[in-house]
Write an enzyme that holds these catalytic residues in place. Sequence first.
Site, PDB file in Angstrom:
ATOM      1  N   LYS A 160       6.882  -7.396   8.860  1.00  0.00           N
ATOM      2  CA  LYS A 160       7.586  -6.541   9.820  1.00  0.00           C
ATOM      3  C   LYS A 160       6.875  -6.536  11.181  1.00  0.00           C
ATOM      4  CE  LYS A 160       7.229  -2.774   7.254  1.00  0.00           C
ATOM      5  NZ  LYS A 160       6.475  -3.225   6.050  1.00  0.00           N
ATOM      6  N   ARG A 213      10.288   5.705   5.877  1.00  0.00           N
ATOM      7  CA  ARG A 213       9.805   5.273   4.564  1.00  0.00           C
ATOM      8  C   ARG A 213      10.288   6.197   3.455  1.00  0.00           C
ATOM      9  NH1 ARG A 213       5.007   2.416   6.867  1.00  0.00           N
ATOM     10  NH2 ARG A 213       3.951   1.233   5.256  1.00  0.00           N
ATOM     11  N   ARG A 246      -5.175 -11.223   5.102  1.00  0.00           N
ATOM     12  CA  ARG A 246      -4.739 -10.889   6.470  1.00  0.00           C
ATOM     13  C   ARG A 246      -5.870 -10.382   7.367  1.00  0.00           C
ATOM     14  NH1 ARG A 246       0.241  -6.714   7.189  1.00  0.00           N
ATOM     15  NH2 ARG A 246      -1.095  -5.151   6.218  1.00  0.00           N
ATOM     16  N   ARG A 248      -7.804  -4.662   7.874  1.00  0.00           N
ATOM     17  CA  ARG A 248      -7.463  -3.255   7.670  1.00  0.00           C
ATOM     18  C   ARG A 248      -8.170  -2.697   6.441  1.00  0.00           C
ATOM     19  NH1 ARG A 248      -1.050  -2.594   8.286  1.00  0.00           N
ATOM     20  NH2 ARG A 248      -1.500  -1.183   6.566  1.00  0.00           N
ATOM     21  N   ARG A 304       0.334   1.178  -2.481  1.00  0.00           N
ATOM     22  CA  ARG A 304       1.316   1.019  -1.392  1.00  0.00           C
ATOM     23  C   ARG A 304       2.618   0.416  -1.916  1.00  0.00           C
ATOM     24  NH1 ARG A 304      -2.456  -2.246   2.435  1.00  0.00           N
ATOM     25  NH2 ARG A 304      -0.720  -2.450   3.880  1.00  0.00           N
TER      26      ARG A 304
HETATM   27  P1  AMP Z   1       1.698   0.221   7.755  1.00  0.00           P
HETATM   28  O1  AMP Z   1       0.840  -0.187   8.898  1.00  0.00           O
HETATM   29  O2  AMP Z   1       3.135   0.367   8.142  1.00  0.00           O
HETATM   30  O3  AMP Z   1       1.509  -0.649   6.543  1.00  0.00           O
HETATM   31  O4  AMP Z   1       1.215   1.695   7.324  1.00  0.00           O
HETATM   32  C1  AMP Z   1      -0.115   1.926   6.890  1.00  0.00           C
HETATM   33  C2  AMP Z   1      -0.201   3.277   6.189  1.00  0.00           C
HETATM   34  O5  AMP Z   1       0.150   4.328   7.105  1.00  0.00           O
HETATM   35  C3  AMP Z   1       0.735   3.465   5.006  1.00  0.00           C
HETATM   36  O6  AMP Z   1       0.204   2.913   3.805  1.00  0.00           O
HETATM   37  C4  AMP Z   1       0.834   4.987   4.960  1.00  0.00           C
HETATM   38  O7  AMP Z   1      -0.332   5.562   4.425  1.00  0.00           O
HETATM   39  C5  AMP Z   1       0.894   5.346   6.441  1.00  0.00           C
HETATM   40  N1  AMP Z   1       2.283   5.329   6.983  1.00  0.00           N
HETATM   41  C6  AMP Z   1       2.772   4.488   7.920  1.00  0.00           C
HETATM   42  N2  AMP Z   1       4.053   4.766   8.209  1.00  0.00           N
HETATM   43  C7  AMP Z   1       4.398   5.813   7.408  1.00  0.00           C
HETATM   44  C8  AMP Z   1       5.598   6.530   7.201  1.00  0.00           C
HETATM   45  N3  AMP Z   1       6.732   6.241   7.877  1.00  0.00           N
HETATM   46  N4  AMP Z   1       5.577   7.545   6.299  1.00  0.00           N
HETATM   47  C9  AMP Z   1       4.450   7.865   5.618  1.00  0.00           C
HETATM   48  N5  AMP Z   1       3.293   7.199   5.743  1.00  0.00           N
HETATM   49  C10 AMP Z   1       3.247   6.183   6.637  1.00  0.00           C
END
Ligand code: AMP
Length: 214
Positions: free
Chosen positions: A13, A87, A126, A160, A171
Amino acid sequence: MNIILLGPPGAGKGTQARYLVEERGMVQLSTGDMLREAKDSGTEMGKVVAEVMAKGQLVTDEIVIGLIREKLETVKANGFIFDGFPRTLAQADALGELLEFEGQTLDAVIEMEVDDEALVQRITARSTCGSCGEVYNDITKPIPPNGKCSNCGGTEFKRRADDNEDSLRTRLMEYYKKTSPLIGYYYAKGNLTRIDGLGEIDTVRGAIAAALDK
Ligand code: AMP
């Protein structure tokens, strides 16, 4: 045009959102990036979310909806790309209301489909450029041999904290339990397009462009 990129962690994404920003002048709204910024800045909210993120769990709807609300109220854009948001069903409802309040519409939801094995491979390999965020993969797109980012020349790369197998398992479970119901939600609203996220980056890029231009 406002769009959602929907898919499990590692689906690509963020990578595809960056292309859309370059090519279409859209603005990427990544709640993951916003939360990581909050975490790094050491604010109260940052401290609360750091632990939740490290475990791979979802941060509360209230916090992420608040972050998106603030952006929609303050950023003027030629279209938003929602990356990693919504989400949950509650977040999806809230996004619909926020867009309506701003007199805007949701024009497309692109579901990027990738199987679990490929996700694990992608995520555990990554890294990103510390300066511009360009995404690398040890196997499919390694950091150039001269150690400089091909996009900006930066020399610092980071992994990360939550890109490890334990956190990834959580996740993925969170995705299947709480986020995948959004596929049906947007299908029913008539704005879902499913694309194969497993192909080459440029193939996926083309598929997304075709979906948006149809
Ligand atoms: P991402 O970078 O999108 O993979 O997000 C990393 C982490 O941030 C996720 O594993 C969640 O802990 C938190 N997170 C990101 N976006 C959301 C969301 N829309 N709702 C809840 N937690 C989020």
